[in-house]
Design an enzyme around this catalytic site. Sequence first.
Site, mmCIF file in Angstrom:
data_model
loop_
_atom_site.group_PDB
_atom_site.id
_atom_site.type_symbol
_atom_site.label_atom_id
_atom_site.label_comp_id
_atom_site.label_asym_id
_atom_site.label_seq_id
_atom_site.Cartn_x
_atom_site.Cartn_y
_atom_site.Cartn_z
ATOM 1 N N LYS A 22 -34.272 35.453 -21.890
ATOM 2 C CA LYS A 22 -33.944 34.033 -21.709
ATOM 3 C C LYS A 22 -32.676 33.875 -20.875
ATOM 4 O O LYS A 22 -32.617 33.068 -19.951
ATOM 5 C CB LYS A 22 -33.717 33.376 -23.077
ATOM 6 C CG LYS A 22 -33.108 31.996 -22.990
ATOM 7 C CD LYS A 22 -32.894 31.388 -24.349
ATOM 8 C CE LYS A 22 -31.543 31.658 -24.947
ATOM 9 N NZ LYS A 22 -30.443 30.838 -24.417
ATOM 10 N N ASN A 23 -31.658 34.669 -21.205
ATOM 11 C CA ASN A 23 -30.360 34.474 -20.549
ATOM 12 C C ASN A 23 -30.358 34.913 -19.094
ATOM 13 O O ASN A 23 -29.387 34.691 -18.376
ATOM 14 C CB ASN A 23 -29.255 35.202 -21.319
ATOM 15 C CG ASN A 23 -28.988 34.538 -22.657
ATOM 16 O OD1 ASN A 23 -29.310 33.367 -22.838
ATOM 17 N ND2 ASN A 23 -28.435 35.295 -23.599
ATOM 18 N N CYS A 116 -21.531 21.984 -28.737
ATOM 19 C CA CYS A 116 -22.845 22.348 -29.228
ATOM 20 C C CYS A 116 -22.644 23.034 -30.551
ATOM 21 O O CYS A 116 -21.539 23.062 -31.081
ATOM 22 C CB CYS A 116 -23.577 23.247 -28.244
ATOM 23 S SG CYS A 116 -22.959 24.916 -28.281
ATOM 24 N N ARG A 121 -17.834 23.744 -25.647
ATOM 25 C CA ARG A 121 -18.253 24.621 -24.545
ATOM 26 C C ARG A 121 -17.651 24.067 -23.255
ATOM 27 O O ARG A 121 -18.312 23.366 -22.494
ATOM 28 C CB ARG A 121 -19.788 24.671 -24.440
ATOM 29 C CG ARG A 121 -20.510 25.023 -25.739
ATOM 30 C CD ARG A 121 -20.561 26.504 -26.054
ATOM 31 N NE ARG A 121 -21.345 27.309 -25.171
ATOM 32 C CZ ARG A 121 -22.515 27.869 -25.480
ATOM 33 N NH1 ARG A 121 -23.071 27.657 -26.647
ATOM 34 N NH2 ARG A 121 -23.141 28.651 -24.628
ATOM 35 N N ASP A 306 -24.254 37.264 -29.073
ATOM 36 C CA ASP A 306 -25.602 36.809 -29.458
ATOM 37 C C ASP A 306 -26.245 37.705 -30.513
ATOM 38 O O ASP A 306 -27.216 37.304 -31.147
ATOM 39 C CB ASP A 306 -26.524 36.762 -28.229
ATOM 40 C CG ASP A 306 -26.241 35.548 -27.361
ATOM 41 O OD1 ASP A 306 -25.523 34.649 -27.818
ATOM 42 O OD2 ASP A 306 -26.750 35.510 -26.223
ATOM 43 N N ARG A 398 -36.128 28.092 -28.925
ATOM 44 C CA ARG A 398 -35.395 28.131 -27.649
ATOM 45 C C ARG A 398 -35.290 29.545 -27.122
ATOM 46 O O ARG A 398 -35.137 29.739 -25.915
ATOM 47 C CB ARG A 398 -33.962 27.592 -27.843
ATOM 48 C CG ARG A 398 -33.852 26.095 -28.004
ATOM 49 C CD ARG A 398 -32.399 25.696 -28.114
ATOM 50 N NE ARG A 398 -31.629 26.461 -27.145
ATOM 51 C CZ ARG A 398 -30.470 27.067 -27.393
ATOM 52 N NH1 ARG A 398 -29.910 26.971 -28.578
ATOM 53 N NH2 ARG A 398 -29.851 27.756 -26.459
HETATM 54 C C1 UD1 Z 1 -22.006 33.148 -23.599
HETATM 55 C C2 UD1 Z 1 -21.919 34.653 -23.708
HETATM 56 C C3 UD1 Z 1 -23.200 35.234 -23.159
HETATM 57 C C4 UD1 Z 1 -24.350 34.640 -23.971
HETATM 58 C C5 UD1 Z 1 -24.332 33.119 -23.933
HETATM 59 C C6 UD1 Z 1 -25.390 32.493 -24.828
HETATM 60 C C7 UD1 Z 1 -19.967 36.093 -23.437
HETATM 61 C C8 UD1 Z 1 -18.770 36.420 -22.630
HETATM 62 N N1 UD1 Z 1 -20.760 35.108 -22.958
HETATM 63 O O1 UD1 Z 1 -22.171 32.799 -22.241
HETATM 64 O O2 UD1 Z 1 -23.200 36.642 -23.251
HETATM 65 O O3 UD1 Z 1 -25.557 35.118 -23.526
HETATM 66 O O4 UD1 Z 1 -23.065 32.662 -24.378
HETATM 67 O O5 UD1 Z 1 -25.066 32.568 -26.158
HETATM 68 O O6 UD1 Z 1 -20.224 36.715 -24.436
HETATM 69 N N2 UD1 Z 1 -14.949 29.181 -21.602
HETATM 70 C C9 UD1 Z 1 -13.917 28.348 -21.246
HETATM 71 N N3 UD1 Z 1 -14.039 27.618 -20.096
HETATM 72 C C10 UD1 Z 1 -15.135 27.716 -19.286
HETATM 73 C C11 UD1 Z 1 -16.183 28.581 -19.665
HETATM 74 C C12 UD1 Z 1 -16.050 29.294 -20.844
HETATM 75 O O7 UD1 Z 1 -12.921 28.228 -21.952
HETATM 76 O O8 UD1 Z 1 -15.187 27.043 -18.251
HETATM 77 C C13 UD1 Z 1 -14.865 29.955 -22.867
HETATM 78 C C14 UD1 Z 1 -15.878 29.463 -23.883
HETATM 79 O O9 UD1 Z 1 -15.374 28.396 -24.639
HETATM 80 C C15 UD1 Z 1 -16.112 30.678 -24.720
HETATM 81 C C16 UD1 Z 1 -15.980 31.814 -23.730
HETATM 82 O O10 UD1 Z 1 -15.241 31.296 -22.626
HETATM 83 O O11 UD1 Z 1 -15.112 30.818 -25.673
HETATM 84 C C17 UD1 Z 1 -17.346 32.401 -23.307
HETATM 85 O O12 UD1 Z 1 -17.849 31.626 -22.380
HETATM 86 P P1 UD1 Z 1 -19.028 31.969 -21.346
HETATM 87 O O13 UD1 Z 1 -19.205 33.417 -21.107
HETATM 88 O O14 UD1 Z 1 -18.775 31.075 -20.198
HETATM 89 O O15 UD1 Z 1 -20.215 31.386 -22.178
HETATM 90 P P2 UD1 Z 1 -21.686 31.360 -21.749
HETATM 91 O O16 UD1 Z 1 -21.865 31.357 -20.290
HETATM 92 O O17 UD1 Z 1 -22.312 30.288 -22.569
#
Ligand code: UD1
Length: 418
Positions: A22-23, A116, A121, A306, A398
């Site tokens: 999915k990711n 969420c 996020r 995850d 999902r």
């Molecule tokens: C994250 C996971 C990814 C997983 C996905 C779905 C990590 C590093 N990332 O990706 O492996 O597949 O969730 O569950 O494990 N953040 C900020 N500002 C930003 C973007 C992120 O502060 O603009 C912070 C988020 O709040 C969070 C962290 O960075 O604490 C991880 O974020 P990110 O890797 O961007 O999250 P996803 O892309 O959702």
Amino acid sequence: MSKLVIEGSRTLRGELTLHGAKNSALPLLAASLLGDSPVVLTRCPPLSDVAASVSILRHLGCEVVTEGDCVEVRQGASCRSDIPEAQMREMRSSIVFLGAILARAGEAHLCFPGGCELGPRPIDLHLAALCQMGVTVREDGGTVHCRAPHGLHGATVTLSFPSVGATENVLLAAVLAQGETVLCNAAREPEIVDLCRFLNTCGARITGGGEGVIRIQGVRRLIGCRYEVMPDRIEAATYLAAAAVTGGELLLRGAQPLHLSAVLSVLEEAGCALLAKSDTVHLKAPQRLGRIRTVRTMPYPGFPTDAQAPIMAMAAVADGTSVFIENIFDSRYKHVGELRRMGACIKTEGRVAVVEGVKRLSGAKVSCTDLRGGAALVVAALAAEGRTEIDRLCHLDRGYAALEQGLCSLGACVVRQR
Ligand code: UD1
């Protein structure tokens, strides 16, 4: 409301082939916007998040045909620059369309993904990186308006945290930008490597995918291609935890052991015998699992956030005390309350969860709190004595394709009641 009814305490045995990730599928679908000829994605998992991405692509002007695990995207002559609020809210990962829409349409108007079930996020890292590439950002009433009045241009961008989403958006914005982008402290997740490979197959010039520094030389156009989505390492971790918790034996086909190394070492620590070959993983669990000392979720190649919840369900019936430290998300222990209803002994404080393994869990009525939290409940239910009913399946749907069929093929007793 539909629910999964699981009669627990049955040993899982057999083999399974993984679905596509999915990711990876979601960013690849967003990236399909960028080509000027059709893209065909194979091994695309039949999930509600994939269906949501397909609806967004159709809204943006693409023609999309889905047949089994094959999705064909034919780009429209022009690309809209907005995503309706309902579609943005349906799937938090819809933010990955930001970079692709900007590259295609020169502007993008999206409502903030907002909080969420995992807590806030933010997208500040995504926006700051895009600003360095010539984008102006205006926020107005929960909507972010991004414009690249003079087109996107390359830049040296350093992320303060290796965010997966921000890395994807920079890649999507940079492939058609003018000049070179150097992305430092990039996320190194295998799904990033898959996205880079896909884009390069379409004619992009990217080097360093999977490393801390990615270089993207902008090209004038991308063409379509046929591409197989990488296998789902989180689905793999979930099935391995499910087999382990029942003292079972599982051969996973289509797995990439290297992507799973942090998870495999935790399973080994719990006493499972593992044999990894080039694209299979074989697990044989002991009668009673041992404790896992400490699991710290980290960016790849660390332990994946995850997989934290399904592995915690496994630790809940292991022999001894295991500790989890969640370093990626603020609010990723919502499943703990539900696991406690099944008899688990887990205490949380902030980022730390302490799991005292119990001899047995017992079936209960529980609710999915989020996607991977739902997977934890399934793992716990397979181990529990008696019957567990799990509702709010929208979360599970999902991210897990044909979950009950997969588990039943291994000897579990799982029925979906509508
Ligand atoms: C994250 C996971 C990814 C997983 C996905 C779905 C990590 C590093 N990332 O990706 O492996 O597949 O969730 O569950 O494990 N953040 C900020 N500002 C930003 C973007 C992120 O502060 O603009 C912070 C988020 O709040 C969070 C962290 O960075 O604490 C991880 O974020 P990110 O890797 O961007 O999250 P996803 O892309 O959702």
